[in-house]
Design a protein around this motif. Structure first.
Motif, PDB file in Angstrom:
ATOM      1  N   LEU A  42      22.935  16.985  -6.225  1.00  0.00           N
ATOM      2  CA  LEU A  42      22.888  16.853  -4.854  1.00  0.00           C
ATOM      3  C   LEU A  42      24.479  17.154  -4.247  1.00  0.00           C
ATOM      4  CD1 LEU A  42      20.500  16.292  -3.083  1.00  0.00           C
ATOM      5  CD2 LEU A  42      21.295  14.154  -2.595  1.00  0.00           C
ATOM      6  N   PHE A  43      25.385  16.560  -4.840  1.00  0.00           N
ATOM      7  CA  PHE A  43      26.746  16.643  -4.381  1.00  0.00           C
ATOM      8  C   PHE A  43      27.102  18.429  -4.624  1.00  0.00           C
ATOM      9  CE2 PHE A  43      27.987  12.092  -4.672  1.00  0.00           C
ATOM     10  CZ  PHE A  43      28.236  12.063  -3.235  1.00  0.00           C
ATOM     11  N   ILE A  44      26.728  18.751  -5.699  1.00  0.00           N
ATOM     12  CA  ILE A  44      27.100  20.075  -5.986  1.00  0.00           C
ATOM     13  C   ILE A  44      26.583  20.884  -5.146  1.00  0.00           C
ATOM     14  CG2 ILE A  44      26.918  22.010  -7.708  1.00  0.00           C
ATOM     15  CD1 ILE A  44      27.315  19.591  -9.965  1.00  0.00           C
ATOM     16  N   LEU A  45      25.101  20.822  -4.861  1.00  0.00           N
ATOM     17  CA  LEU A  45      24.371  21.577  -4.044  1.00  0.00           C
ATOM     18  C   LEU A  45      25.074  21.660  -2.517  1.00  0.00           C
ATOM     19  CD1 LEU A  45      21.657  23.299  -4.389  1.00  0.00           C
ATOM     20  CD2 LEU A  45      20.851  21.439  -3.124  1.00  0.00           C
ATOM     21  N   SER A  46      25.432  20.361  -1.933  1.00  0.00           N
ATOM     22  CA  SER A  46      25.804  20.349  -0.761  1.00  0.00           C
ATOM     23  C   SER A  46      27.233  20.873  -0.459  1.00  0.00           C
ATOM     24  CB  SER A  46      25.924  18.770  -0.403  1.00  0.00           C
ATOM     25  OG  SER A  46      27.229  18.282  -1.089  1.00  0.00           O
ATOM     26  N   GLU A  47      27.955  20.851  -1.555  1.00  0.00           N
ATOM     27  CA  GLU A  47      29.033  21.599  -1.459  1.00  0.00           C
ATOM     28  C   GLU A  47      29.080  23.170  -1.542  1.00  0.00           C
ATOM     29  OE1 GLU A  47      31.454  20.126  -4.995  1.00  0.00           O
ATOM     30  OE2 GLU A  47      32.408  18.548  -3.898  1.00  0.00           O
ATOM     31  N   LYS A  48      27.917  23.658  -2.094  1.00  0.00           N
ATOM     32  CA  LYS A  48      27.670  25.013  -2.200  1.00  0.00           C
ATOM     33  C   LYS A  48      27.167  25.517  -0.740  1.00  0.00           C
ATOM     34  CE  LYS A  48      26.151  26.142  -6.942  1.00  0.00           C
ATOM     35  NZ  LYS A  48      25.069  26.482  -7.757  1.00  0.00           N
ATOM     36  N   VAL A  49      26.509  24.530  -0.055  1.00  0.00           N
ATOM     37  CA  VAL A  49      26.054  24.783   1.303  1.00  0.00           C
ATOM     38  C   VAL A  49      27.098  24.877   2.202  1.00  0.00           C
ATOM     39  CG1 VAL A  49      24.511  23.735   3.195  1.00  0.00           C
ATOM     40  CG2 VAL A  49      23.658  23.993   1.051  1.00  0.00           C
ATOM     41  N   GLN A  51      30.130  25.380   1.477  1.00  0.00           N
ATOM     42  CA  GLN A  51      31.017  26.690   1.113  1.00  0.00           C
ATOM     43  C   GLN A  51      30.267  28.065   1.872  1.00  0.00           C
ATOM     44  OE1 GLN A  51      33.715  26.127  -0.453  1.00  0.00           O
ATOM     45  NE2 GLN A  51      34.375  28.148   0.274  1.00  0.00           N
ATOM     46  N   GLU A  52      28.987  28.049   1.728  1.00  0.00           N
ATOM     47  CA  GLU A  52      28.072  29.113   2.304  1.00  0.00           C
ATOM     48  C   GLU A  52      28.565  29.290   3.934  1.00  0.00           C
ATOM     49  OE1 GLU A  52      26.410  31.783   1.135  1.00  0.00           O
ATOM     50  OE2 GLU A  52      27.520  31.071  -0.875  1.00  0.00           O
ATOM     51  N   LYS A  54      30.807  28.002   5.536  1.00  0.00           N
ATOM     52  CA  LYS A  54      32.346  28.195   5.788  1.00  0.00           C
ATOM     53  C   LYS A  54      32.363  29.894   5.651  1.00  0.00           C
ATOM     54  CE  LYS A  54      34.939  24.377   4.268  1.00  0.00           C
ATOM     55  NZ  LYS A  54      35.912  23.904   3.183  1.00  0.00           N
ATOM     56  N   ASN A  55      31.838  30.533   4.755  1.00  0.00           N
ATOM     57  CA  ASN A  55      31.817  31.794   4.793  1.00  0.00           C
ATOM     58  C   ASN A  55      31.161  32.612   5.929  1.00  0.00           C
ATOM     59  OD1 ASN A  55      32.981  31.913   2.305  1.00  0.00           O
ATOM     60  ND2 ASN A  55      31.233  31.815   1.270  1.00  0.00           N
ATOM     61  N   LEU A  56      30.104  31.916   6.243  1.00  0.00           N
ATOM     62  CA  LEU A  56      29.277  32.514   7.365  1.00  0.00           C
ATOM     63  C   LEU A  56      30.030  32.300   8.896  1.00  0.00           C
ATOM     64  CD1 LEU A  56      25.490  31.213   7.005  1.00  0.00           C
ATOM     65  CD2 LEU A  56      26.429  33.685   6.983  1.00  0.00           C
ATOM     66  N   GLN A  57      30.855  31.287   8.937  1.00  0.00           N
ATOM     67  CA  GLN A  57      31.780  31.139  10.255  1.00  0.00           C
ATOM     68  C   GLN A  57      32.676  32.220  10.468  1.00  0.00           C
ATOM     69  OE1 GLN A  57      32.948  27.119   9.674  1.00  0.00           O
ATOM     70  NE2 GLN A  57      31.112  26.074  10.931  1.00  0.00           N
ATOM     71  N   SER A  58      33.154  32.816   9.197  1.00  0.00           N
ATOM     72  CA  SER A  58      34.025  33.736   9.780  1.00  0.00           C
ATOM     73  C   SER A  58      33.705  35.029  10.547  1.00  0.00           C
ATOM     74  CB  SER A  58      34.590  34.380   8.341  1.00  0.00           C
ATOM     75  OG  SER A  58      33.645  35.016   7.601  1.00  0.00           O
ATOM     76  N   ASN A  59      32.208  35.245  10.587  1.00  0.00           N
ATOM     77  CA  ASN A  59      32.090  36.498  11.278  1.00  0.00           C
ATOM     78  C   ASN A  59      31.807  36.093  12.730  1.00  0.00           C
ATOM     79  OD1 ASN A  59      31.980  38.435   9.163  1.00  0.00           O
ATOM     80  ND2 ASN A  59      29.327  37.975   8.741  1.00  0.00           N
ATOM     81  N   PRO A  60      31.320  35.088  13.289  1.00  0.00           N
ATOM     82  CA  PRO A  60      31.495  34.771  14.564  1.00  0.00           C
ATOM     83  C   PRO A  60      32.819  34.805  15.185  1.00  0.00           C
ATOM     84  CG  PRO A  60      29.867  33.279  13.642  1.00  0.00           C
ATOM     85  CD  PRO A  60      30.502  33.921  12.873  1.00  0.00           C
ATOM     86  N   PHE A  61      34.002  34.188  14.206  1.00  0.00           N
ATOM     87  CA  PHE A  61      35.048  34.048  14.589  1.00  0.00           C
ATOM     88  C   PHE A  61      35.826  35.434  14.676  1.00  0.00           C
ATOM     89  CE2 PHE A  61      39.444  32.843  13.373  1.00  0.00           C
ATOM     90  CZ  PHE A  61      39.708  32.385  14.609  1.00  0.00           C
ATOM     91  N   LEU A  62      35.447  36.065  13.830  1.00  0.00           N
ATOM     92  CA  LEU A  62      35.977  37.585  13.793  1.00  0.00           C
ATOM     93  C   LEU A  62      35.462  38.464  15.119  1.00  0.00           C
ATOM     94  CD1 LEU A  62      37.600  39.604  11.992  1.00  0.00           C
ATOM     95  CD2 LEU A  62      35.535  40.247  11.341  1.00  0.00           C
ATOM     96  N   VAL A  63      34.452  38.222  15.567  1.00  0.00           N
ATOM     97  CA  VAL A  63      33.694  38.828  16.797  1.00  0.00           C
ATOM     98  C   VAL A  63      34.456  38.290  17.801  1.00  0.00           C
ATOM     99  CG1 VAL A  63      31.864  38.853  18.086  1.00  0.00           C
ATOM    100  CG2 VAL A  63      31.520  39.305  15.809  1.00  0.00           C
ATOM    101  N   THR A  64      34.669  36.920  17.973  1.00  0.00           N
ATOM    102  CA  THR A  64      35.264  36.434  18.976  1.00  0.00           C
ATOM    103  C   THR A  64      36.811  36.731  19.315  1.00  0.00           C
ATOM    104  OG1 THR A  64      34.176  34.342  18.656  1.00  0.00           O
ATOM    105  CG2 THR A  64      35.903  34.255  20.200  1.00  0.00           C
TER     106      THR A  64
END
Ligand SMILES: [Zn+2]
Length: 142
Positions: A42-49, A51-52, A54-64
């Motif tokens: 569960l911990f490994i899975l939550s860390e993956k989520v 991480q994902e 974090k990767n998704l957040q880069s796009n709105p920030f880039l647009v901003t």
């Protein structure tokens, strides 16, 4: 190793920061204990989520950032424009004034070169011309 101690060391175990002795004990406990193994998964899975995400957040920030950059450029362009028009007007006015001054200087210099007294004087050759001796235009007409 009991469950409480194992779950306490799980994060350090996943990051490989435990001393080798405790590392082996946690690994052995995870192999034996279903609950702790599930919790580890569960911990490994939550860390993956995370991480994902974090990767998704880069796009709105880039647009901003891009939009902010465009706005900044637009504001800079707006503030630059009046200065540019002013400079263009000033430049063309300066060119016109300097051109007029150059023409005026040329005319004045040309007039100064010839003394004013000779301008109104009739040349000597003109004074000896006899108007009566000139061929009359009337002779050409029938
Ligand atoms: Zn356990």
């Amino acid at each position: 190793m009991n469950c409480q101690l194992c779950q306490k060391e799980l994060e350090a175990y996943r990051e490989g920061e435990l001393p080798e002795g405790i590392m082996i004990q946690v690994k052995a406990h995870l192999g034996d204990c279903q609950d702790c193994a599930e919790m580890n998964q569960l911990f490994i899975l939550s860390e993956k989520v995370i991480q994902e995400e974090k990767n998704l957040q880069s796009n709105p920030f880039l647009v901003t950032r891009i939009m902010a950059g465009i706005e900044e450029m637009a504001q800079g362009y707006e503030s630059y424009q009046p200065v540019s028009i002013f400079q263009k007007v000033l430049k063309s006015a300066l060119i016109t004034v300097s051109l007029a001054a150059a023409i005026l200087f040329g005319v004045v210099a040309g007039n100064l070169y010839k003394p004013l007294t000779t301008v109104n004087k009739i040349p000597a050759e003109m004074a000896y011309l006899n108007d009566a001796a000139l061929e009359s235009v009337d002779l050409l007409t029938n």
